[in-house]
Write an enzyme that holds these catalytic residues in place. Sequence first.
Site, PDB file in Angstrom:
ATOM      1  N   ARG A   3     -75.661  47.463  44.593  1.00  0.00           N
ATOM      2  CA  ARG A   3     -75.691  48.670  45.428  1.00  0.00           C
ATOM      3  C   ARG A   3     -75.903  49.925  44.570  1.00  0.00           C
ATOM      4  O   ARG A   3     -76.395  49.842  43.457  1.00  0.00           O
ATOM      5  CB  ARG A   3     -74.417  48.709  46.280  1.00  0.00           C
ATOM      6  CG  ARG A   3     -74.313  47.472  47.217  1.00  0.00           C
ATOM      7  CD  ARG A   3     -73.122  47.536  48.124  1.00  0.00           C
ATOM      8  NE  ARG A   3     -73.210  48.667  49.038  1.00  0.00           N
ATOM      9  CZ  ARG A   3     -72.180  49.088  49.776  1.00  0.00           C
ATOM     10  NH1 ARG A   3     -71.013  48.467  49.709  1.00  0.00           N
ATOM     11  NH2 ARG A   3     -72.328  50.122  50.582  1.00  0.00           N
ATOM     12  N   TYR A  33     -71.107  44.716  55.454  1.00  0.00           N
ATOM     13  CA  TYR A  33     -69.706  44.279  55.471  1.00  0.00           C
ATOM     14  C   TYR A  33     -69.416  43.150  56.464  1.00  0.00           C
ATOM     15  O   TYR A  33     -68.280  42.707  56.570  1.00  0.00           O
ATOM     16  CB  TYR A  33     -68.789  45.476  55.775  1.00  0.00           C
ATOM     17  CG  TYR A  33     -68.910  46.576  54.744  1.00  0.00           C
ATOM     18  CD1 TYR A  33     -68.554  46.348  53.414  1.00  0.00           C
ATOM     19  CD2 TYR A  33     -69.387  47.844  55.080  1.00  0.00           C
ATOM     20  CE1 TYR A  33     -68.671  47.340  52.465  1.00  0.00           C
ATOM     21  CE2 TYR A  33     -69.508  48.850  54.130  1.00  0.00           C
ATOM     22  CZ  TYR A  33     -69.150  48.587  52.831  1.00  0.00           C
ATOM     23  OH  TYR A  33     -69.261  49.576  51.878  1.00  0.00           O
ATOM     24  N   ASN A  93     -58.435  45.674  47.274  1.00  0.00           N
ATOM     25  CA  ASN A  93     -59.761  46.242  47.485  1.00  0.00           C
ATOM     26  C   ASN A  93     -59.543  47.745  47.688  1.00  0.00           C
ATOM     27  O   ASN A  93     -59.215  48.185  48.788  1.00  0.00           O
ATOM     28  CB  ASN A  93     -60.439  45.622  48.712  1.00  0.00           C
ATOM     29  CG  ASN A  93     -61.832  46.175  48.925  1.00  0.00           C
ATOM     30  OD1 ASN A  93     -62.216  47.173  48.309  1.00  0.00           O
ATOM     31  ND2 ASN A  93     -62.595  45.550  49.809  1.00  0.00           N
ATOM     32  N   GLU A 106     -59.204  42.061  41.835  1.00  0.00           N
ATOM     33  CA  GLU A 106     -60.019  43.086  42.509  1.00  0.00           C
ATOM     34  C   GLU A 106     -60.980  42.384  43.473  1.00  0.00           C
ATOM     35  O   GLU A 106     -61.645  41.426  43.086  1.00  0.00           O
ATOM     36  CB  GLU A 106     -60.828  43.849  41.445  1.00  0.00           C
ATOM     37  CG  GLU A 106     -61.819  44.841  42.016  1.00  0.00           C
ATOM     38  CD  GLU A 106     -62.738  45.447  40.932  1.00  0.00           C
ATOM     39  OE1 GLU A 106     -62.734  44.947  39.781  1.00  0.00           O
ATOM     40  OE2 GLU A 106     -63.466  46.397  41.261  1.00  0.00           O
ATOM     41  N   HIS A 166     -64.106  42.906  46.459  1.00  0.00           N
ATOM     42  CA  HIS A 166     -65.046  43.689  47.251  1.00  0.00           C
ATOM     43  C   HIS A 166     -65.776  42.762  48.204  1.00  0.00           C
ATOM     44  O   HIS A 166     -66.231  41.691  47.801  1.00  0.00           O
ATOM     45  CB  HIS A 166     -66.059  44.420  46.356  1.00  0.00           C
ATOM     46  CG  HIS A 166     -65.370  45.373  45.449  1.00  0.00           C
ATOM     47  ND1 HIS A 166     -64.796  46.533  45.905  1.00  0.00           N
ATOM     48  CD2 HIS A 166     -65.087  45.285  44.135  1.00  0.00           C
ATOM     49  CE1 HIS A 166     -64.209  47.144  44.886  1.00  0.00           C
ATOM     50  NE2 HIS A 166     -64.373  46.409  43.803  1.00  0.00           N
ATOM     51  N   ARG A 218     -69.312  49.377  61.963  1.00  0.00           N
ATOM     52  CA  ARG A 218     -70.675  49.773  61.562  1.00  0.00           C
ATOM     53  C   ARG A 218     -71.061  48.997  60.313  1.00  0.00           C
ATOM     54  O   ARG A 218     -70.234  48.390  59.657  1.00  0.00           O
ATOM     55  CB  ARG A 218     -70.709  51.279  61.265  1.00  0.00           C
ATOM     56  CG  ARG A 218     -70.892  52.148  62.514  1.00  0.00           C
ATOM     57  CD  ARG A 218     -71.080  53.618  62.133  1.00  0.00           C
ATOM     58  NE  ARG A 218     -72.055  53.788  61.068  1.00  0.00           N
ATOM     59  CZ  ARG A 218     -71.769  54.297  59.858  1.00  0.00           C
ATOM     60  NH1 ARG A 218     -70.553  54.685  59.569  1.00  0.00           N
ATOM     61  NH2 ARG A 218     -72.710  54.420  58.947  1.00  0.00           N
ATOM     62  N   PRO A 222     -59.478  53.010  51.625  1.00  0.00           N
ATOM     63  CA  PRO A 222     -60.072  53.785  52.709  1.00  0.00           C
ATOM     64  C   PRO A 222     -61.243  53.097  53.403  1.00  0.00           C
ATOM     65  O   PRO A 222     -62.076  52.466  52.758  1.00  0.00           O
ATOM     66  CB  PRO A 222     -60.534  55.081  52.029  1.00  0.00           C
ATOM     67  CG  PRO A 222     -60.488  54.820  50.575  1.00  0.00           C
ATOM     68  CD  PRO A 222     -59.468  53.734  50.358  1.00  0.00           C
ATOM     69  N   ASN A 223     -61.238  53.257  54.716  1.00  0.00           N
ATOM     70  CA  ASN A 223     -62.309  52.818  55.616  1.00  0.00           C
ATOM     71  C   ASN A 223     -62.356  51.317  55.856  1.00  0.00           C
ATOM     72  O   ASN A 223     -63.124  50.854  56.696  1.00  0.00           O
ATOM     73  CB  ASN A 223     -63.688  53.320  55.151  1.00  0.00           C
ATOM     74  CG  ASN A 223     -63.754  54.826  55.181  1.00  0.00           C
ATOM     75  OD1 ASN A 223     -63.383  55.426  56.173  1.00  0.00           O
ATOM     76  ND2 ASN A 223     -64.174  55.443  54.094  1.00  0.00           N
ATOM     77  N   ALA A 280     -63.655  52.846  48.266  1.00  0.00           N
ATOM     78  CA  ALA A 280     -64.370  53.816  47.433  1.00  0.00           C
ATOM     79  C   ALA A 280     -63.511  54.331  46.267  1.00  0.00           C
ATOM     80  O   ALA A 280     -64.060  54.804  45.258  1.00  0.00           O
ATOM     81  CB  ALA A 280     -64.839  54.982  48.297  1.00  0.00           C
TER      82      ALA A 280
HETATM   83  O1  CA2 Z   1     -67.501  46.051  49.256  1.00  0.00           O
HETATM   84  C1  CA2 Z   1     -66.365  46.519  49.350  1.00  0.00           C
HETATM   85  O2  CA2 Z   1     -65.392  45.863  49.721  1.00  0.00           O
HETATM   86  C2  CA2 Z   1     -66.121  48.001  49.078  1.00  0.00           C
HETATM   87  O3  CA2 Z   1     -64.893  48.114  48.367  1.00  0.00           O
HETATM   88  C3  CA2 Z   1     -66.036  48.663  50.435  1.00  0.00           C
HETATM   89  C4  CA2 Z   1     -65.933  50.182  50.395  1.00  0.00           C
HETATM   90  C5  CA2 Z   1     -66.986  50.770  49.463  1.00  0.00           C
HETATM   91  O4  CA2 Z   1     -66.780  52.160  49.321  1.00  0.00           O
HETATM   92  C6  CA2 Z   1     -66.977  50.112  48.087  1.00  0.00           C
HETATM   93  O5  CA2 Z   1     -67.996  50.683  47.290  1.00  0.00           O
HETATM   94  C7  CA2 Z   1     -67.203  48.626  48.209  1.00  0.00           C
HETATM   95  C8  CA2 Z   1     -66.102  50.744  51.811  1.00  0.00           C
HETATM   96  C9  CA2 Z   1     -65.074  50.258  52.804  1.00  0.00           C
HETATM   97  C10 CA2 Z   1     -65.597  49.983  54.175  1.00  0.00           C
HETATM   98  O6  CA2 Z   1     -66.452  51.021  54.644  1.00  0.00           O
HETATM   99  C11 CA2 Z   1     -67.034  50.921  55.884  1.00  0.00           C
HETATM  100  C12 CA2 Z   1     -68.084  51.783  56.143  1.00  0.00           C
HETATM  101  C13 CA2 Z   1     -68.713  51.732  57.374  1.00  0.00           C
HETATM  102  C14 CA2 Z   1     -68.280  50.847  58.353  1.00  0.00           C
HETATM  103  C15 CA2 Z   1     -67.233  50.000  58.093  1.00  0.00           C
HETATM  104  C16 CA2 Z   1     -66.607  50.044  56.856  1.00  0.00           C
END
Ligand code: CA2
Length: 144
Positions: A106, A22, A73, A97, A99, A17, A9-10, A76
């Site tokens: 974090r 990221y 990946n 895995e 990230h 953002r 997700p995301n 969350a």
């Molecule tokens: O660091 C990573 O790759 C994560 O897997 C990314 C996840 C996060 O929940 C993990 O804890 C670590 C989040 C995906 C991307 O989220 C975004 C949030 C805001 C803007 C763009 C992407």
Amino acid sequence: MKILVINGPNLNMLGIRQPEIYGNENYESLCRKIEDYGREKNLEIEIYQSNHEGDLVDKIQEAYGNVGGIVINPGAYTHTSIAIADALSAVNIPYVEVHISDVTKRENFRQISYIRDKAIATVMGLGTNGYIKALKILMGDNFL
Ligand code: CA2
């Protein structure tokens, strides 16, 4: 060997953002980077992204018998999903895995990973280059 790259997700929101966490690269450019590397190394790569836990479980199950390695990946879901961890164990396909951020630096809630103990490696904090490192690890070529 076919490799499946799974993003949770995301991750499709990359570059929109939080560039300080990221990076600036968007999801399309991440996919292009992975595909270019796959072409260079003659790998068959499929990239899949979903925001839905069950869809991710379905995709992992479909890989059974068809895929030699997984780069994942789970976003969350890393920190919450026993279902994804169980699916990875069930198919018994080697996986790395990934990230983008260094989750160890974090929030506390990001300190748990349900998929880490059975991963052949975890790559984190390398930005999107971490996916390429993960592919190299799967291929037994362990350098970035
Ligand atoms: O660091 C990573 O790759 C994560 O897997 C990314 C996840 C996060 O929940 C993990 O804890 C670590 C989040 C995906 C991307 O989220 C975004 C949030 C805001 C803007 C763009 C992407």
